[in-house]
Design a protein around this motif. Structure first.
Motif, PDB file in Angstrom:
ATOM      1  N   TYR A 140      23.708  42.776  58.094  1.00  0.00           N
ATOM      2  CA  TYR A 140      23.987  43.428  56.864  1.00  0.00           C
ATOM      3  C   TYR A 140      23.107  44.118  56.434  1.00  0.00           C
ATOM      4  CZ  TYR A 140      28.553  40.728  56.272  1.00  0.00           C
ATOM      5  OH  TYR A 140      29.850  40.431  56.497  1.00  0.00           O
ATOM      6  N   LEU A 141      21.733  43.833  56.654  1.00  0.00           N
ATOM      7  CA  LEU A 141      20.786  44.933  56.168  1.00  0.00           C
ATOM      8  C   LEU A 141      20.396  46.064  56.853  1.00  0.00           C
ATOM      9  CD1 LEU A 141      17.400  42.302  55.681  1.00  0.00           C
ATOM     10  CD2 LEU A 141      18.978  43.468  53.831  1.00  0.00           C
ATOM     11  N   ALA A 144      23.433  48.101  55.648  1.00  0.00           N
ATOM     12  CA  ALA A 144      23.245  49.035  54.130  1.00  0.00           C
ATOM     13  C   ALA A 144      22.059  49.959  54.530  1.00  0.00           C
ATOM     14  CB  ALA A 144      22.373  47.850  53.281  1.00  0.00           C
ATOM     15  N   VAL A 145      20.950  49.748  55.342  1.00  0.00           N
ATOM     16  CA  VAL A 145      19.888  50.769  55.456  1.00  0.00           C
ATOM     17  C   VAL A 145      20.425  52.051  56.135  1.00  0.00           C
ATOM     18  CG1 VAL A 145      18.034  50.967  56.906  1.00  0.00           C
ATOM     19  CG2 VAL A 145      18.049  49.067  55.703  1.00  0.00           C
ATOM     20  N   ILE A 146      21.307  51.752  57.150  1.00  0.00           N
ATOM     21  CA  ILE A 146      22.000  52.996  57.848  1.00  0.00           C
ATOM     22  C   ILE A 146      22.629  53.938  56.873  1.00  0.00           C
ATOM     23  CG2 ILE A 146      23.785  53.659  59.553  1.00  0.00           C
ATOM     24  CD1 ILE A 146      22.892  51.450  61.015  1.00  0.00           C
ATOM     25  N   VAL A 282      25.784  44.321  66.342  1.00  0.00           N
ATOM     26  CA  VAL A 282      26.264  45.360  65.673  1.00  0.00           C
ATOM     27  C   VAL A 282      26.053  45.331  64.267  1.00  0.00           C
ATOM     28  CG1 VAL A 282      28.290  46.614  65.643  1.00  0.00           C
ATOM     29  CG2 VAL A 282      27.742  45.371  67.566  1.00  0.00           C
ATOM     30  N   PRO A 283      25.729  46.165  63.548  1.00  0.00           N
ATOM     31  CA  PRO A 283      25.391  46.161  62.065  1.00  0.00           C
ATOM     32  C   PRO A 283      26.902  45.955  61.497  1.00  0.00           C
ATOM     33  CG  PRO A 283      24.304  48.108  62.973  1.00  0.00           C
ATOM     34  CD  PRO A 283      25.164  47.529  64.303  1.00  0.00           C
ATOM     35  N   ARG A 284      26.644  45.248  60.321  1.00  0.00           N
ATOM     36  CA  ARG A 284      27.726  44.990  59.464  1.00  0.00           C
ATOM     37  C   ARG A 284      27.587  45.958  58.068  1.00  0.00           C
ATOM     38  NH1 ARG A 284      28.748  38.545  60.420  1.00  0.00           N
ATOM     39  NH2 ARG A 284      28.670  38.462  62.662  1.00  0.00           N
ATOM     40  N   PHE A 285      28.526  46.044  57.313  1.00  0.00           N
ATOM     41  CA  PHE A 285      28.790  46.962  56.267  1.00  0.00           C
ATOM     42  C   PHE A 285      29.442  46.332  55.075  1.00  0.00           C
ATOM     43  CE2 PHE A 285      28.177  49.609  60.028  1.00  0.00           C
ATOM     44  CZ  PHE A 285      27.211  50.446  59.798  1.00  0.00           C
ATOM     45  N   GLU A 286      28.882  46.300  53.951  1.00  0.00           N
ATOM     46  CA  GLU A 286      29.215  45.884  52.915  1.00  0.00           C
ATOM     47  C   GLU A 286      28.832  46.743  51.649  1.00  0.00           C
ATOM     48  OE1 GLU A 286      31.558  43.812  50.194  1.00  0.00           O
ATOM     49  OE2 GLU A 286      31.097  42.986  52.340  1.00  0.00           O
TER      50      GLU A 286
END
Length: 546
Positions: A140-141, A144-146, A282-286
């Motif tokens: 999740y971090l 957010a950074v992406i 795989v990155p997660r997005f919130e």
């Protein structure tokens, strides 16, 4: 180089004027040993580059360790902590090469940012209440950074910061740069007695020894030996580090001491550690998480804006043009996105320590910084070497910080030579901006004190306090932005100074803008990488060729 700081014909320095894209009008800067375009011999450049990065090592190691502690990696996956530190090294090296080749082309190191650490801790706190493990939190971090990185790319390459630059003069820039140094006076390596191990206390004699050695080499012995002039930081830290190691092996420093050097962790580290894109998954997005990280990114943008001016000033060059600033911020956005892809859990920005490093060593060579970046990339894949950096005791880093942060504050104040300080308007704005930049973050940091909780809970306490100001400004999105920016001294001081300087009557001469324009490069003086490539290609094309 002679005693007056001028290069002699016998000096083996390649200035390579063909690579010079006229980085601003040249000012007097007598202490600079190697200018932006200078290329010292390779062997010397390797040591100089290593020294340059050594001054940044405190943040490069402290940020991943702080994240690892909050994520629970130290307990759940201690073998992965070295890999996380190595990832920071590699991202720092790649982002630095990008900035020095494709970005603003200043000799400025890129790396992790404390501005984006606060929202990261808040995200970890929220996910922790949901029972997420360290790897899920890290994904999740990354997301957010992406998002924050892509947003910064837009801010940079659409010219937003360049436009703002046209409305900023030394009355604004001076307090921003000064606050970069002043706001770091309470860095944990300096004042926090519990930085490494609760209850062990700060080792003031080791901190003082490091401080004294760097001052001795850089200010008193520099005229007697070129080695002292070029390598004061490397010599000072190495000497203090060796002494701490001997005392640790001899049992004088216990394992829970802030001064203990743990050689066992170096010997147990994997020789080669795998670091690659999406290594954690795989990155997660919130959306809510991304908003908080964007707020941290905005604070780092303001800090970088000041860093660009201070690096130019230290290197004896004129103020950067709006176009150079845009390319610099845009490239920092690419670095942030890279950090998200690689999985640092943190962003990438210009290191403020870079300014102090140039001031102490007199080395402002872009080539040296690039050599150092390559070294960092290699180090990132070598587990024992990266772990060795992590053994530098906190008091030694604290001694280094005292020298550098004071230098940074002085560089900011030196910008006031262009301003009419006999004018009460200017004195008021500068004083008010400096005080606000120290007081507001202090208030933000005090919110939640006395609560027996981690930093993420304190952050949430801060949001709840900010949310009391109204239904609109108190919304989660606005409250998060206000709290993160309000916790960043240079952001507060810069915003206050910018508003007052552009609303209180004053002539361009009084504000220093007339003199400022004389030393600011034109946009036409900065050539992007593509323009330089096309120009060199045209020069090599035979006359009459298609």
């Amino acid at each position: 180089m002679d005693d007056n700081g001028q290069h002699n014909e016998d000096d083996t320095v390649d200035t390579d004027s063909s690579d010079d894209d006229a980085i601003g009008p040249i000012e007097e800067s007598e202490f600079v040993e190697y200018g932006i375009e200078d290329k010292p011999p390779l062997a010397e450049s390797i040591f100089l580059g290593f020294q340059h990065y050594l001054t940044m090592i405190g943040a490069t190691v402290a940020i991943p360790l702080a994240l690892a502690g909050a994520l629970g990696m130290l307990e759940a996956a201690p073998e992965q902590v070295g890999r996380l530190i190595g990832t920071f090294f590699i991202v720092s090296g790649i982002a630095t090469l990008g900035q020095t080749i494709l970005g603003n082309r200043y000799p400025i190191v890129q790396g992790g940012t404390f501005s984006m650490l606060a929202p990261a801790l808040a995200i970890i706190g929220v996910l922790g209440t949901q029972g997420a493990d360290w790897q899920t939190m890290l994904l999740y971090l990354q997301g957010a950074v992406i998002v924050a990185g892509l947003t910064e790319i837009v801010i940079g390459y659409t010219g937003v910061m360049g436009w703002i630059k046209q409305h900023m003069g030394p009355v604004v820039i001076a307090p921003v740069i000064a606050l970069i140094g002043l706001s770091l006076f309470n860095a944990p390596q300096i004042v926090d007695p519990n930085f490494s191990a609760p209850g062990t206390g700060q080792n003031w004699w080791l901190l003082g020894l490091t401080l004294a050695l760097i001052i001795l080499f850089s200010q008193y012995l520099d005229q007697y030996s070129r080695a002292f002039r070029l390598f004061p930081v490397l010599l000072g830290i190495s000497a203090a580090w060796i002494i701490a190691t001997v005392l640790s092996v001899g049992g004088v420093f216990s394992a829970d001491s802030t001064s203990f050097v743990d050689l066992g962790s170096v010997l147990s580290a994997s020789l080669i550690q795998p670091v690659y894109p999406f290594q954690w998954g795989v990155p997660r997005f919130e959306l809510a998480f991304a908003i908080g990280m964007i707020a941290g990114m905005l604070a780092s943008v303001i800090e970088s804006f000041g860093d660009y001016h201070s690096v130019a000033r230290m290197a004896g060059r004129g103020a950067p043009s709006p176009r150079r600033i845009d390319y610099g911020i845009g490239m920092e956005g690419i670095g942030n996105t890279l950090a998200g892809v690689m999985g640092t859990g943190n962003g990438s920005t210009s290191y403020t320590e870079n300014v102090g490093a140039i001031g102490i060593t007199g080395v402002a060579s872009r080539y040296v910084v690039q050599i150092g970046a390559i070294v960092m990339i290699i180090v990132g894949y070598l587990g024992p070497v990266g772990q060795l950096f992590a053994t530098i005791p906190a008091p030694i880093i604290g001694g280094l910080y005292i020298v550098m942060f004071g230098q940074i504050a002085a560089v900011g104040l030196s910008q006031l030579k262009y301003v009419d300080l006999d004018n009460n308007r200017n004195v008021f704005i500068i004083g008010f901006a400096l005080f606000s930049g120290l007081a507001v973050p202090a208030y933000m940091s005090n919110i939640g004190q006395g609560v027996d909780a981690g930093a993420s809970t304190v952050f949430q306490q801060g949001l709840s306090q900010v949310a009391l100001i109204g239904p609109i400004l108190g919304s989660d999105v606005i409250a998060t932005t206000l709290f993160v920016i309000g916790s960043t001294g240079m952001a507060v001081g810069g915003i206050v100074a910018f508003f007052l300087d552009n609303t209180i009557d004053g002539t361009r001469e009084e504000r220093g803008l007339a003199e400022w324009e004389k030393i600011t490069e034109d946009d036409s003086e900065f050539q992007s990488f593509l323009q330089r490539w096309r120009s060199s290609d045209d020069e090599t094309t035979p006359t009459g060729a298609d």
